[in-house]
Write a protein that holds these residues in place. Structure first.
Motif: not given
Lengths: 369, 241
Positions: A202, A204, A207-211, A215, A364-369
């Protein structure tokens, strides 16, 4: 090492959250201590039976039974009124050589006690009658036959009690203890880890981690490592507390107890993370407790599973608490070895692997790879 | 000619039956700031998401640094700042920066210097040991920007970077962005603030998932015969309706 950096960060956050720490480390001890006290309170109930038209001898015999008192009433009405006013717990009326008992039945243990008392006394009465008849027959026998009778020893054999687990004062708490230990670890790790990842979603930060080139699996493993460590400390505290303060006996190896609880904590962790995927807020996470957490305790073996219907046993089979409770009970109460609980441990391991794979995939919902 | 950093070619993206991006082609070169403007729901965030590889496009081609997205390792070279601040409140600013530097794969030796540099840019050096929970909204925004700048990434993607920031600091941040651009960074910015759009080298105007204008602010103003980007925006929206 990214996994270690994530582990360190999660631990740092946890250590600075004093309330959550207290919830994880102190709340289980408080609840266990309270439960131990409640179950140690003397639970023997006393029963008063109101009798109508019952013989003196039977009344006397009933009075002799432990925790049973008898009050004689002159009429059925009076006895019924006494029952209604809670002066007696049950009434017993003799009519045409039959007994009619009425129970208040507001406390099932009292009803049970009254029933057993009645049965014992009636059996005794029958026996006394038989003994009388036997003596009469014996007296009529010729003297020679009487002499041939071997002399029976009059002393009744003594019973020596030996307890493999605990002692004569062991209460229901002893049976509950191993299950509760596992349950607390499960409950708190489930809730707090689920919340932690939810707040990452919630706020974010996930999301930031996944940018970053992290892995997806690194994130999940980092969480598992940090909460695994917390679970070790939590379990150690619970075990030390129950053994030293609550005087609960652990027959088997403490290392096995630790191993089981850590595996259970990892199941709870991955289940918490998995569940948090379906929650949009902390409140929604709380809503999962009745669905996911409560059934775990019902089917954990507090009520013997063997006596349950097939569907209930199948349900228990898919609940991780069942395996952990089974293994913990075996180690704590029956001194089970590693090989004896290997099946349960394997089941827990399968839960961990499946849920973890699901969690890594779920990101994968947040990042496709 | 400057190096091409981001290239979107005929990109389509649907969420369910709803088309979010329709045949969007768009480039970003080294040493330029491109402003992505458009009303909410126009697809600005989706462009950012497919560029970063968070979402996969349904059609078209997306290359970043000449490589096909999505690709995890490329994220090392991208600095990203989201609309929400996305910070760990119970950690200090330094710990936040350190953690994200580790995640980006900045080597342990370089981390202190990198943090120092990023904190200097956003003017947070003196408050770096404070917990983020005690930060004001503007400070959080600046810290968030500092995190995006960690590791000196050649591509910087900023989603509404100046929301909730006072005018003085906003000017300072734009000044810094211009400096980064001059250093050769490629910067993609979404914004609602139209006078900020004037500060960009190029404006990409997005409406209903379609890219309807993509040029220097001055040229767009001339083309639409208006005085500023805000009016370009309104006119373009009016034309479409």
């Amino acid at each position: 090492m990214r996994i270690w950096a994530i582990t360190k960060r999660v631990l740092k956050q946890l250590l600075r959250d004093k309330r959550t720490l207290a919830l994880m480390f102190i709340a289980p001890l408080v609840v266990l201590a309270l439960m131990s006290y409640i179950f140690s309170v003397n639970m023997t109930s006393n029963v008063t039976i109101g009798t109508v038209g019952v013989s003196q001898t039977l009344q006397k015999d009933l009075n002799k039974v432990q925790h049973v008192k008898v009050k004689a009433y002159s009429s059925k009405q009076k006895a019924q009124t006494a029952l209604k006013n809670e002066q007696v717990d049950s009434t017993l009326e003799k009519r045409h050589n039959n007994f009619y008992a009425t129970y208040a039945n507001t406390d099932s243990s009292k009803t049970k006690l009254a029933k057993t008392a009645l049965q014992t006394v009636l059996k005794q009465e029958k026996m006394n009658g038989l003994i009388q008849q036997f003596k009469q027959v014996q007296q009529k026998l010729p003297a020679t036959a009487a002499q041939q009778q071997p002399k029976t020893k009059q002393t009744t054999p003594k019973i020596h009690n030996d307890y493999r687990y605990g002692n004569g004062n062991s209460t229901f708490f002893a049976k509950l203890m191993p299950i509760l230990m596992g349950f607390f670890v499960f409950f708190f790790v489930f809730l707090i880890s689920g919340m932690a990842l939810l707040s990452e979603r919630t706020s974010g930060t996930l999301e930031r981690l996944l940018v970053t080139p992290v892995r997806r699996s690194d994130i999940i493993y980092g969480y598992m490592l940090s909460y695994g460590l917390i679970a070790v400390i939590q379990t150690l505290l619970i075990v030390i507390f129950t053994v030293t303060v609550l005087n609960v006996q652990v027959l088997g190896s403490l290392w096995l107890v630790l191993l089981i609880t850590i595996l259970l904590a990892l199941v709870a962790l991955s289940l918490g993370i998995f569940t948090s995927t379906f929650a949009k807020s902390e409140f929604q996470m709380i809503q999962f407790i009745p669905i996911i957490v409560i059934p775990q305790i019902f089917f954990s073996g507090i009520i013997p599973l063997e006596s349950m219907a097939n569907w209930a046993q199948w349900l228990a089979d898919v609940l991780p608490m069942k395996y952990a409770a089974d293994a913990l009970t075996a180690v704590i109460m029956k001194d089970a070895t590693f090989t004896q609980i290997a099946g349960d441990l394997l089941a827990l391991l399968i839960f961990i692997i499946v849920l973890t794979a699901g969690n890594i995939w779920g990101l994968r919902r947040y990042r496709k790879v | 000619m400057a190096k091409r950093i981001v290239q979107l070619q005929h990109v389509h993206k649907k969420f369910g039956t709803h088309t979010v991006l329709e045949d969007v082609s768009f480039n970003l070169d080294q040493g330029e700031i491109v402003g992505l403007i458009g009303p909410s729901g126009a697809g600005k965030s989706t462009i950012i998401k497919v560029t970063l590889g968070m979402e996969k496009a349904d059609g078209g081609q997306i290359t970043v640094f000449g490589e096909q997205m999505p690709q995890r390792q490329l994220l090392k070279k991208i600095g990203y700042m989201a609309q929400n601040d996305a910070l760990y409140d119970s950690l200090t600013a330094y710990e936040n920066l350190e953690f994200f530097a580790q995640m980006k794969g900045v080597s342990a030796k370089e981390i202190p210097a990198q943090i120092d540099h990023a904190a200097k840019i956003v003017d947070l050096k003196n408050q770096i040991k404070q917990r983020v929970g005690s930060y004001s909204g503007g400070m959080r925004r600046r810290l968030s920007l500092a995190i995006a700048l960690l590791g000196n990434p050649p591509l910087i993607v900023l989603d509404e970077p100046t929301v909730g920031i006072d005018p003085a600091l906003r000017r300072q941040i734009w000044h810094e962005l211009s400096r980064l651009r001059d250093d050769g960074h490629a910067i993609l910015v979404t914004t609602h603030v139209m006078d900020e759009a004037e500060l960009t080298d190029r404006v990409a105007l997005l409406l209903d998932g379609k890219l309807i204008a993509n040029d220097k602010p001055k040229i767009l103003e001339k083309q639409y015969q208006v005085a500023n980007i805000e009016e370009v925006f309104l006119k373009a929206e009016g034309d479409l309706a």
